[in-house]
Design an enzyme around this catalytic site. Structure first.
Site, short mmCIF file in Angstrom:
data_model
loop_
_atom_site.label_atom_id
_atom_site.label_comp_id
_atom_site.label_asym_id
_atom_site.label_seq_id
_atom_site.Cartn_x
_atom_site.Cartn_y
_atom_site.Cartn_z
N ARG A 45 0.83 -1.21 0.00
CA ARG A 45 0.00 0.00 0.00
C ARG A 45 0.87 1.27 0.00
O ARG A 45 0.45 2.30 -0.53
CB ARG A 45 -0.94 0.00 1.20
CG ARG A 45 -2.15 -0.87 0.99
CD ARG A 45 -3.10 -0.77 2.14
NE ARG A 45 -4.35 -1.42 1.82
CZ ARG A 45 -5.32 -1.64 2.70
NH1 ARG A 45 -5.19 -1.26 3.94
NH2 ARG A 45 -6.43 -2.22 2.32
N LYS A 206 -12.95 -8.90 9.38
CA LYS A 206 -13.80 -7.71 9.49
C LYS A 206 -15.24 -8.09 9.16
O LYS A 206 -15.78 -7.70 8.12
CB LYS A 206 -13.30 -6.64 8.52
CG LYS A 206 -12.10 -5.88 9.03
CD LYS A 206 -11.75 -4.77 8.06
CE LYS A 206 -10.38 -4.22 8.34
NZ LYS A 206 -9.78 -3.60 7.15
N GLY A 359 -5.71 -5.47 2.48
CA GLY A 359 -4.34 -5.40 2.97
C GLY A 359 -3.79 -6.77 3.33
O GLY A 359 -2.70 -7.15 2.89
N GLY A 382 -12.66 -3.95 1.52
CA GLY A 382 -14.04 -3.47 1.64
C GLY A 382 -14.43 -2.62 0.44
O GLY A 382 -15.55 -2.71 -0.07
P1 ADP Z 1 -8.22 -7.75 4.47
O1 ADP Z 1 -7.20 -6.92 5.21
O2 ADP Z 1 -7.60 -8.53 3.36
O3 ADP Z 1 -9.41 -6.93 4.04
P2 ADP Z 1 -9.38 -8.68 6.94
O4 ADP Z 1 -8.68 -7.57 7.64
O5 ADP Z 1 -10.88 -8.66 6.89
O6 ADP Z 1 -8.79 -8.87 5.48
O7 ADP Z 1 -9.02 -10.09 7.64
C1 ADP Z 1 -7.69 -10.54 7.82
C2 ADP Z 1 -7.51 -11.16 9.17
O8 ADP Z 1 -8.46 -12.23 9.36
C3 ADP Z 1 -6.15 -11.81 9.37
O9 ADP Z 1 -5.47 -11.10 10.38
C4 ADP Z 1 -6.46 -13.24 9.81
O10 ADP Z 1 -5.64 -13.71 10.87
C5 ADP Z 1 -7.89 -13.14 10.28
N1 ADP Z 1 -8.61 -14.42 10.24
C6 ADP Z 1 -8.94 -15.17 9.18
N2 ADP Z 1 -9.56 -16.29 9.55
C7 ADP Z 1 -9.64 -16.28 10.89
C8 ADP Z 1 -10.17 -17.19 11.87
N3 ADP Z 1 -10.74 -18.33 11.54
N4 ADP Z 1 -10.05 -16.84 13.19
C9 ADP Z 1 -9.46 -15.67 13.53
N5 ADP Z 1 -8.94 -14.78 12.65
C10 ADP Z 1 -9.04 -15.08 11.35
C1 3PG Z 2 -8.58 -1.77 4.99
O1 3PG Z 2 -7.61 -2.23 5.58
O2 3PG Z 2 -9.50 -2.49 4.51
C2 3PG Z 2 -8.66 -0.29 4.72
O3 3PG Z 2 -7.52 0.39 5.12
C3 3PG Z 2 -9.85 0.23 5.38
O4 3PG Z 2 -9.68 0.12 6.73
P1 3PG Z 2 -10.97 0.11 7.63
O5 3PG Z 2 -11.76 -1.11 7.19
O6 3PG Z 2 -10.44 -0.03 9.04
O7 3PG Z 2 -11.69 1.36 7.36
MG MG Z 3 -7.05 -6.31 7.23
#
Ligand code: ADP
Ligand code: 3PG
Ligand code: MG
Length: 401
Positions: A45, A206, A359, A382
């Site tokens: 990023r 998330k 991310g 998101g």
């Molecule tokens: P992104 O950053 O790609 O949008 P998210 O932030 O939504 O993705 O999710 C990533 C996180 O989800 C990682 O830190 C990972 O450890 C966590 N995760 C995935 N599956 C599980 C699970 N079964 N239990 C706890 N954490 C999880």
């Molecule tokens: C992300 O990691 O998906 C973006 O930086 C947005 O972050 P946020 O979901 O905490 O707003």
């Molecule tokens: Mg994330």
């Protein structure tokens, strides 16, 4: 009728304006994955923002002020959410000194001094309570330290916050950075004339902000593959006791509604049939693979099991467009990373047009050694889901046209 993508492609970019001698404020998304010792796991990023920052330096902007959030602090300063942890890497990548500003409200004179085309990095903007509320006062304060506003935070462009949205109301020149336009061009290929069947793979942690989008994307997709903590929520809602696993008890209803909506739209849903469980996330001693309905008391599901990998693989092989956001396990821990890496391999090996976003998901793809084998790696998780839903992202809405 113009589509959301067409609307967003129509905003002005940096090349449509003159930044010479101007104080430029760039909203970037430096919300990078980082471990507990403040090591940056993946600087994609930050690298993605360099073309915009370098363009402003090369075109003699008076000063460049970078604004970002980092994580989601709940109330004021917390060291683990400080953007200071980014400063060194940014300096190395830019090959330029970056001055850190803790309190931008007292830095007007600094930012206005044009001697060195200075680059400033503001402290985490979410330490200000007004950021997430899109507070007019904070928007005005940010506007007062610049002549030009550039939004290049694609990963955060689905948020209607002071630094991603409100500020545009108070700066007359508001344009998109190179990353924002590049992302929209890439999604245009996947979303404007998609080749069916389209699979959405969703995972990650998330849950609350993403589960609510799923019903809305149903008319656009043919298959929905769910893993990670997201699938824990679905499985629990369907009657499998997920025990100590991470899931959202407040969104069990929503999960059932998503499944109903899928049925109504004839979307085939794939959930894990087996999961990897552990007695402790921090200090695992007992790790097993069990059917999804047999999670042991006190255990947490932290990855999808081998039968689920096979099931998901088959669904992926038969898709022509695949959009993926969210790891299907705690991939940061080696023992719980297999499901996510195998999924990355399967998507990369498919003949589909493949977009991965988020991310952590982008980091997982890099670690799986597959980053060259995806059609496009988006910085937005998101944000990409909301694009798929057909929304105009707030970060584009008020930019000059
Ligand atoms: P992104 O950053 O790609 O949008 P998210 O932030 O939504 O993705 O999710 C990533 C996180 O989800 C990682 O830190 C990972 O450890 C966590 N995760 C995935 N599956 C599980 C699970 N079964 N239990 C706890 N954490 C999880
Ligand atoms: C992300 O990691 O998906 C973006 O930086 C947005 O972050 P946020 O979901 O905490 O707003
Ligand atoms: Mg994330």
């Amino acid at each position: 009728m113009t589509s959301n993508i067409e609307f967003m492609s129509g905003v002005k970019g940096l090349k449509d304006i003159d930044v010479t001698g101007k104080r430029v404020l760039i909203r970037v998304d430096f919300n990078v994955p980082m471990d507990a010792q403040f090591n940056i796991a993946d600087d994609r990023r930050i690298r993605a923002a360099l073309p915009t920052i370098n363009y402003c330096i090369d075109h003699n902007a008076c000063s460049i002020t970078l604004v970002s959030h980092f994580g989601d602090p709940k109330g004021g300063y917390e060291e683990r959410f400080s953007l200071r942890h980014i400063q060194k890497r940014l300096e190395r990548l830019l090959q330029k000194k970056v001055e850190f500003i803790e309190d931008f409200e007292n830095a007007h004179a600094e930012i206005a001094s044009c001697s060195l085309e200075r680059v400033f990095l503001l402290e985490n903007i979410r330490f200000h309570s007004g950021e997430k509320k899109n507070d007019a006062e904070l928007s005005k304060k940010l506007a007062s330290i610049c002549d030009v506003y550039v939004n290049d935070a694609f990963g955060t462009s689905h948020r209607k916050h002071a630094s991603t949205y409100g500020i545009s109301e108070y700066v007359s020149i508001s344009v998109a950075g190179f990353l924002m336009l590049k992302e929209i061009a890439a999604f245009s290929k996947a979303l404007e004339k998609p080749v069916k069947p389209i699979a959405l793979v969703i995972g990650g942690a998330k849950i609350s902000s993403k589960i609510t989008l799923l019903s809305a994307v149903m008319p656009k997709i043919d298959k929905l593959i769910i893993g990670g903590a997201m699938s824990n929520t679905f499985l629990h809602a369907m009657g499998c006791d997920m025990q100590a696993s991470l899931f959202e008890p407040e969104y069990l209803e929503t999960a059932l509604k998503v499944l109903d909506e899928a049925k109504r739209n004839k979307v085939k849903v794939y959930l894990p049939v087996d999961v990897v469980i552990t007695d402790s996330v921090e200090h695992p001693i007992d790790i097993k693979v069990v059917p999804a309905q047999d999670v042991l008391e006190g255990f947490s599901a932290v990855d999808i099991g081998p039968a689920s990998v096979k099931l998901f693989h088959e669904a992926i092989e038969l898709s022509n467009t695949i959009i993926w956001n969210g790891p299907v396990g705690m991939y940061e821990v080696e023992k719980f990373s297999k499901g996510t890496y195998k999924l990355a391999n399967a998507i990369a090996d498919s003949y589909a047009y493949t977009i991965v976003g988020g991310g952590d998901t982008a980091d997982a793809v890099e670690k799986a050694g597959e980053s060259q084998n995806f059609s496009f790696i988006s910085t937005g998780g998101g944000a990409s889901l909301e694009l798929l839903e057909g929304k105009i992202l707030p970060g584009f809405e008020l930019l000059n046209r």
